[in-house]
Design an enzyme around this catalytic site. Sequence first.
Site, PDB file in Angstrom:
ATOM      1  CB  CYS A   1     -12.895 -76.812 -24.811  1.00 41.13           C
ATOM      2  SG  CYS A   1     -14.108 -75.756 -25.047  1.00 41.13           S
ATOM      3  CB  ALA A   2     -10.975 -82.327 -26.667  1.00 41.03           C
TER       4      ALA A   2
ATOM      5  CB  CYS B   1     -10.084 -75.653 -13.708  1.00 38.51           C
ATOM      6  SG  CYS B   1      -9.106 -75.035 -14.780  1.00 38.51           S
TER       7      CYS B   1
ATOM      8  N   GLY C   1      -6.289 -83.246 -23.509  1.00 36.88           N
ATOM      9  CA  GLY C   1      -6.934 -84.926 -23.837  1.00 36.88           C
ATOM     10  C   GLY C   1      -7.014 -85.690 -22.528  1.00 36.88           C
TER      11      GLY C   1
END
EC number: 2.1.1.-
Length: 767
Positions: free
Chosen positions: A184-185, A321, A188
């Site tokens: 899940c980039a 997070c 970036g």
Amino acid sequence: MGRRSRGRRLQQQQRPEDAEDGAEGGGKRGEAGWEGGYPEIVKENKLFEHYYQELKIVPEGEWGQFMDALREPLPATLRITGYKSHAKEILHCLKNKYFKELEDLEVDGQKVEVPQPLSWYPEELAWHTNLSRKILRKSPHLEKFHQFLVSETESGNISRQEAVSMIPPLLLNVRPHHKILDMCAAPGSKTTQLIEMLHADMNVPFPEGFVIANDVDNKRCYLLVHQAKRLSSPCIMVVNHDASSIPRLQIDVDGRKEILFYDRILCDVPCSGDGTMRKNIDVWKKWTTLNSLQLHGLQLRIATRGAEQLAEGGRMVYSTCSLNPIEDEAVIASLLEKSEGALELADVSNELPGLKWMPGITQWKVMTKDGQWFTDWDAVPHSRHTQIRPTMFPPKDPEKLQAMHLERCLRILPHHQNTGGFFVAVLVKKSSMPWNKRQPKLQGKSAETRESTQLSPADLTEGKPTDPSKLESPSFTGTGDTEIAHATEDLENNGSKKDGVCGPPPSKKMKLFGFKEDPFVFIPEDDPLFPPIEKFYALDPSFPRMNLLTRTTEGKKRQLYMVSKELRNVLLNNSEKMKVINTGIKVWCRNNSGEEFDCAFRLAQEGIYTLYPFINSRIITVSMEDVKILLTQENPFFRKLSSETYSQAKDLAKGSIVLKYEPDSANPDALQCPIVLCGWRGKASIRTFVPKNERLHYLRMMGLEVLGEKKKEGVILTNESAASTGQPDNDVTEGQRAGEPNSPDAEEANSPDVTAGCDPAGVHPPR
């Protein structure tokens, strides 16, 4: 709407890191910026406080500090790109120039905190300060520092990134030979860290490893491309799939097809984001436990899919997070339980000295959005079973729970080191997952069919169709379930039974994706396009010409790109499985007048550091003073350059050249990092083809102060700096003075092939 579609929607919507720092309210945007229109969000949520106090994730006596920290703005953090040889020069410039100017500075009555290094980040390459974006933009005292940050960020030398998001790539412990999947980039920032680690040795243009960066959101994939392009790596591929069903890829190993297993996997899953409250202010009013309950299943599916594709002995980092154990420990515990010993949590307590963290918890409860608590699955009424799952609770067996070592998870609390909230778990794969242990070896075409038709039990249990009879539509275009489509195609091609299949006629292939990108076409060995390039630049015999590709199958090839040998293998063997958004770096651009100069292609600055080790001609060694002149004047005459540079240039024919600066270790005041620039040798002058921000970067490293205004003459220097280099005249260009109104320099500058990435620094080309 099916579960898979709902998962994709949730992945796209739950993106707390996109919020602007300090965006506390809404309104209409006027000339002066965003102005009021909505009341400021109150940073209170009683349900949030009740929930986390009950779970006791914060040490006793620290709750007040925890809440106070959440209400404070998040400090700005920046990271210096570590793999570039210029990192030490940038660090020196920051510490000895820009940071010193911030000492004793006040903005709006607030004392500016001089940036401090993050104690746990290696080599002082990450820094934090209390300067927000708002203060940086509006204060004239900080204009130079702000321009420096913007320019260096665009050049890829600095990244603005939240401190805690730097942790997962560090814990992956990446080496240059590792095959890496970032599930899940987007946007970036972590991906760029992974690329940096691959290129730890700048003398190796093609490391053996690579990064495949995936995201479910097509639009965010292009943001990911922009981030990755700043680092100019031939070892990155951006793909667009649902992470929970990302296809299993194949590679060619000595003529046999084998499944690609990754040495490192980053699983930074979509989450509720309550750890981002300091920058994403909306979370204060929108937070409920329902967000976590909805995302738990998706997070577990993504983590499971990652574990399936991890090589034995490999390492996977799971991170969120969020502070919620439903998204954190519950996912890890469930994954460990279903792995039956194939996975274990690694002890990373000593890997980042200086980082403060809390161990993972072993007991937690589940709360509904209306405040009802459940301590185990048996107590959940049937009416709640669609909302609460058994995997959300800790294991009942105390021995099994103890063997999981959930205390090895890391939870970062905001008040401990003035950061956001974060959760990290590092998993090591000891053996194949239970449902993959009898996986057949691939040998030829029949093996491909067997592999593609045998899907994992994880696919079965998560409600995914596993045979053609369960496909819902003939126009199925899912963004990740390509194994299913591949299986369908194999069954049809082999004449297998297809009763009940709502699919296309046997003569047609199933449509995998809704639309396609431009193709990636590798240049064949006998292509007549390459020999003139090889001769003109005297390329080394070791040059990997098979790795060159274009993005068109028809007409003239205008751009040539390059990928590593390993990514070429992946591309050639999975073109029908993957939706590739972008890969490769630009190394050559077609010049409209190139045939006149024995070569139709000029060098591109984007790929020069990759290409340079293979070039044996057209190289001019320049001094630091020459570099200053070349980067501040459009077309300086040969006579303006040093005698050594002139003697080299006069012996070269017109056309594309390489300008190389080698540091002089005997002169400590000179720039101590090498520079390689693309240029053009004209009739009586030389010009560089370097993007604006990259020009500014090199000039700063050489001690020249650069202003941000765009003027007709190009890059503007301060009076003091201009005196050392000499300003170009304003009335006519060098090309016109040389009597070259139609010079190759001018034609090259006006060529449509000159893209933004290769354009000189915002200057007007000679006409």
